[in-house]
Design a protein around this motif. Structure first.
Motif, PDB file in Angstrom:
ATOM      1  N   SER A 273      -7.827  20.994 -11.856  1.00 48.83           N
ATOM      2  CA  SER A 273      -6.897  19.950 -11.262  1.00 48.83           C
ATOM      3  C   SER A 273      -6.916  19.934  -9.822  1.00 48.83           C
ATOM      4  CB  SER A 273      -5.670  20.033 -11.815  1.00 48.83           C
ATOM      5  OG  SER A 273      -5.533  19.973 -13.312  1.00 48.83           O
ATOM      6  N   THR A 290     -14.171  12.490 -15.462  1.00 48.98           N
ATOM      7  CA  THR A 290     -13.571  13.829 -15.647  1.00 48.98           C
ATOM      8  C   THR A 290     -13.654  14.045 -17.249  1.00 48.98           C
ATOM      9  OG1 THR A 290     -11.461  12.852 -15.815  1.00 48.98           O
ATOM     10  CG2 THR A 290     -11.886  14.121 -13.789  1.00 48.98           C
ATOM     11  N   SER A 292     -13.047  16.940 -20.526  1.00 52.69           N
ATOM     12  CA  SER A 292     -12.238  17.993 -20.995  1.00 52.69           C
ATOM     13  C   SER A 292     -12.506  18.061 -22.592  1.00 52.69           C
ATOM     14  CB  SER A 292     -10.516  17.721 -20.834  1.00 52.69           C
ATOM     15  OG  SER A 292     -10.120  16.696 -21.779  1.00 52.69           O
ATOM     16  N   THR A 303      -5.794  19.034 -24.108  1.00 52.43           N
ATOM     17  CA  THR A 303      -5.939  17.562 -23.735  1.00 52.43           C
ATOM     18  C   THR A 303      -4.692  17.026 -23.150  1.00 52.43           C
ATOM     19  OG1 THR A 303      -5.891  16.906 -26.054  1.00 52.43           O
ATOM     20  CG2 THR A 303      -7.951  17.289 -25.129  1.00 52.43           C
ATOM     21  N   ALA A 306      -4.499  17.730 -19.437  1.00 53.33           N
ATOM     22  CA  ALA A 306      -5.846  17.318 -18.856  1.00 53.33           C
ATOM     23  C   ALA A 306      -5.420  15.469 -18.543  1.00 53.33           C
ATOM     24  CB  ALA A 306      -7.153  17.526 -19.744  1.00 53.33           C
ATOM     25  N   ARG A 307      -5.184  14.968 -19.739  1.00 55.42           N
ATOM     26  CA  ARG A 307      -4.918  13.278 -19.933  1.00 55.42           C
ATOM     27  C   ARG A 307      -3.819  13.143 -18.630  1.00 55.42           C
ATOM     28  NH1 ARG A 307      -5.326  13.132 -25.449  1.00 55.42           N
ATOM     29  NH2 ARG A 307      -7.444  12.016 -25.929  1.00 55.42           N
ATOM     30  N   ALA A 310      -5.424  13.346 -15.158  1.00 53.78           N
ATOM     31  CA  ALA A 310      -6.162  12.239 -15.080  1.00 53.78           C
ATOM     32  C   ALA A 310      -5.698  10.759 -14.678  1.00 53.78           C
ATOM     33  CB  ALA A 310      -7.140  12.059 -16.256  1.00 53.78           C
ATOM     34  N   THR A 315      -8.613   9.222 -12.268  1.00 49.19           N
ATOM     35  CA  THR A 315     -10.045   9.577 -12.760  1.00 49.19           C
ATOM     36  C   THR A 315     -10.345   8.675 -13.891  1.00 49.19           C
ATOM     37  OG1 THR A 315      -9.631  11.334 -14.100  1.00 49.19           O
ATOM     38  CG2 THR A 315      -9.662  11.721 -11.733  1.00 49.19           C
ATOM     39  N   HIS A 317     -11.506   9.319 -17.368  1.00 45.48           N
ATOM     40  CA  HIS A 317     -11.373  10.519 -18.107  1.00 45.48           C
ATOM     41  C   HIS A 317     -12.267  10.430 -19.467  1.00 45.48           C
ATOM     42  CE1 HIS A 317      -9.948  14.527 -19.143  1.00 45.48           C
ATOM     43  NE2 HIS A 317      -9.178  14.031 -20.081  1.00 45.48           N
TER      44      HIS A 317
END
Length: 637
Positions: A273, A290, A292, A303, A306-307, A310, A315, A317
């Motif tokens: 990150s 990005t 994942s 996830t 990660a979301r 993002a 980003t 994603h």
């Protein structure tokens, strides 16, 4: 980024040399789809396949210096090639291309191996100097790019991958049983050994020189942990400011050294990150791609994290959905053709995410290295706790307590469940701090190797020293190290260099995707290693300095989040999707043919795991991965 091969070739017509070079290079085709080249240079044949990031039109290799004295092939990139080119120009040199390979070739002609003190990047290269007849094979300080070599009649042969080197007619695929014993403990074949007895690896941070029939190895860099003697300890704010400055520079070098668009492998953890935040900052108005992994098994799925990152950063994603069928397909389609066995199951989702990322970009940034540099693994927290407990409780009693507690917990196959973690911890409690991490994660304890190795390999156990490389690195430290510092050095020595970076190179380059790791920038590594423990692990909070720096950039939850770990659901995979392959590959007739593994011992491990009596997936994975490679398409004795 690329691949290359080469071999001593004292004379004769071009045809046979070109045929051999072509056969070797074909095994590397996945590394370089942008073109190939070959040459003969004063008794050496060189060939190269390219994945270009700098000057695609002028970057053809092998590259010959303006004088013709030096020919060179490079896998990787010099991130400071612009600065070095300007220095060359100041001496009157007129460049013919904009490539980093030309810069390295000309500097090598002028300074020889002293150039390794100046270059910054990830690389493996081979240089041949017609003036001396010497061939030099070199790797970057951390070993991000692989390089194998073998002595052959009349000289040396080398390649970016073992598979390619075995295509040379004078290189034997006979296994190295000493290295196999190391692999069953360490999950990888630690440099300078390889899976094949005739073949060696250039150590990270070293170069090998071959001339006049003689071969020597020299280290140009090695990891050192702890402040230099007499050095002033920086305050936390001062250290954070300097670390941020170096980290920003490391990300910028990797992003701005090429005109190609780069993505980021984003797990949703702190390290990736932070890299994504800095990469997006360098790309205002254009979202950074990005990527994942989205696991079907919720124990492994990150996830949502990660979301969230993002969205926060803005980003572009992409989530790669991964289930058991997709993971099994990687094993079934690729592992028999693998470059060298690697018993790290996280290679499976890495391959799938890299394959998907390659559809949009040809290079990505990663967060690799931060946990080793800043004591981020939960193991380091455990090591600090163990150190405190061992002052009051003898190691045998502590190990017994951990084992009894583990037995009372249910057997399950999640992302490092408590029972499994306790059992692993108990394995290493009586060992030296620098051995505990590896023993806790070993597929087989050294004492158990005699039961699983077959008659053709048991001789390797005489004087077996799986931690010899750790011992060698410990001898050159600037001062006495604490137990935690010894543990950190040991994790860098094997897990980072031989497991993580091998996984990164193989996971990406099978799809011609380059992975760049800002946390492994040498300047950043040297500064991070010089800092006191308390700025890295404060109490039981790892990566303290990075969390402090990242607070303004990321969601608070991401900054404070405990590391989960990027793993594959291996235990379930072996019981379900990979069950037929496991039973077939580790069947007694197959093992008896080679004589390297004991069929009865392997069958007992298989039965225990498939029946659910105990989780032996780590051991089975190491055996399955090795046997798939051993019985693969290469000719075996």
């Amino acid at each position: 980024m690329c691949g290359f091969v080469g071999f001593s070739d004292p004379g004769g017509p071009d045809g046979p040399a070109r045929t051999t070079a072509g056969r070797m290079l074909a095994a590397l085709a996945h590394r370089g789809p942008d073109g190939t080249g070959w040459c003969r240079h004063a008794g050496l044949t060189l060939a190269h396949c390219a994945l270009t990031f700098v000057d695609p039109e002028g970057a053809g290799q092998p590259f010959r210096s303006a004088s013709g004295a030096v020919s060179l092939v490079l896998n990787g990139e010099l991130y400071n090639h612009g600065e070095l080119r300007r220095e060359l120009a100041a001496t009157g040199f007129v460049p013919r291309t904009g490539s980093d390979t030309e810069v390295l070739t000309e500097l090598y002609e002028r300074h020889g191996t002293a150039v390794l003190e100046r270059v910054r990047g990830m690389y493996a290269f081979a240089a041949h100097d017609a003036r001396t007849g010497a061939t030099v094979l070199a790797r970057d300080p951390l070993g991000k790019k692989p390089l194998y070599y073998a002595r052959i009649p009349g000289g040396i042969a080398f390649a970016s991958e073992l598979t390619a080197l075995l295509c040379h007619p004078e290189v034997s695929p006979a296994p190295d049983t000493d290295a196999l014993a190391d692999y069953l403990v360490l999950r990888a074949f630690p440099a300078p050994k390889s899976a094949c007895a005739q073949v060696r690896k250039v150590r990270p941070g070293a170069f090998v020189r071959y001339a006049d029939g003689s071969l020597t190895e020299t280290e140009h860099w090695r990891p050192r942990v702890g402040p230099a003697p007499g050095a002033r300890t920086p305050r936390a704010g001062e250290a954070a400011e300097r670390f941020e400055e170096l980290l920003r520079a490391a990300v910028a070098r990797r992003v701005t050294s090429t005109g190609r668009r780069l993505g980021v492998l984003l797990s949703g953890g702190l390290d990736s990150s932070v890299v994504a935040a800095l990469a997006q900052e360098l790309s205002p108005g254009r979202p950074v791609p990005t990527f994942s992994a989205g696991f079907e098994d919720t124990d492994f799925d990150e996830t949502p994290h990660a979301r969230a990152v993002a969205r926060h950063l803005g980003t572009e994603h992409h989530v790669v959905r991964i289930g058991g069928a997709e993971l099994a397909a990687v094993v079934e389609q690729e592992y028999a053709h693998a470059d060298e066995p690697l018993a790290d199951p996280s290679l499976l989702p890495t391959r799938l995410v890299c394959r998907a990322a390659r559809e949009r970009v040809r290079g990505v940034l990663t967060g690799d290295g931060a946990d080793e540099l800043l004591l981020g693994y939960r193991y380091f927290q455990a090591e600090r706790t163990i150190d405190a407990l061992l002052r009051h409780i003898p190691a045998p009693r502590l190990a017994a307590a951990a084992t009894l507690t583990a037995r009372a917990l249910p057997v399950r196959s999640g992302n490092l469940p408590a029972a499994q973690a306790l059992r692993r911890l108990a394995q290493g409690l009586g060992a030296a701090p620098e051995h505990r991490f590896h023993l806790a994660n070993a597929p087989f304890a050294p004492a158990a190797l005699a039961t699983v190795l077959g008659p053709a390999a048991r001789g390797a156990l005489d004087g077996h020293r799986p931690f010899a490389e750790i011992a060698r690195l410990l001898t050159a430290q600037p001062g006495p190290l604490s137990g935690l510092q010894r543990a950190q050095l040991a994790v860098v020595a094997h897990f980072l260099r031989d497991v993580i970076l091998t996984k990164a190179d193989r996971g990406g380059m099978r799809s011609a995707l380059e992975l760049r790791s800002p946390f492994l920038d040498v300047d950043l590594v040297e500064y991070g290693n010089s800092l006191p423990e308390g700025l890295k692990l404060r109490g039981l909070t790892g990566k303290y300095l990075l969390r402090r720096i990242a607070a303004p950039w990321l969601p608070r939850r991401t900054v404070r989040r405990t590391k989960l770990g990027f793993r594959a659901p291996l235990a379930r995979l072996l019981r379900e999707e990979l069950r037929p392959l496991l039973l077939d590959t580790l069947a007694a007739p197959a093992l008896e043919r080679g004589g390297l593994l004991d069929p009865a011992a392997v069958r007992a491990l298989t039965d225990d795991h498939l029946s659910g009596r105990r989780d032996t997936s780590r051991a089975l994975w190491a055996l399955l991965t090795y046997q798939l490679w051993y019985e693969g398409p290469r000719a075996r004795p």
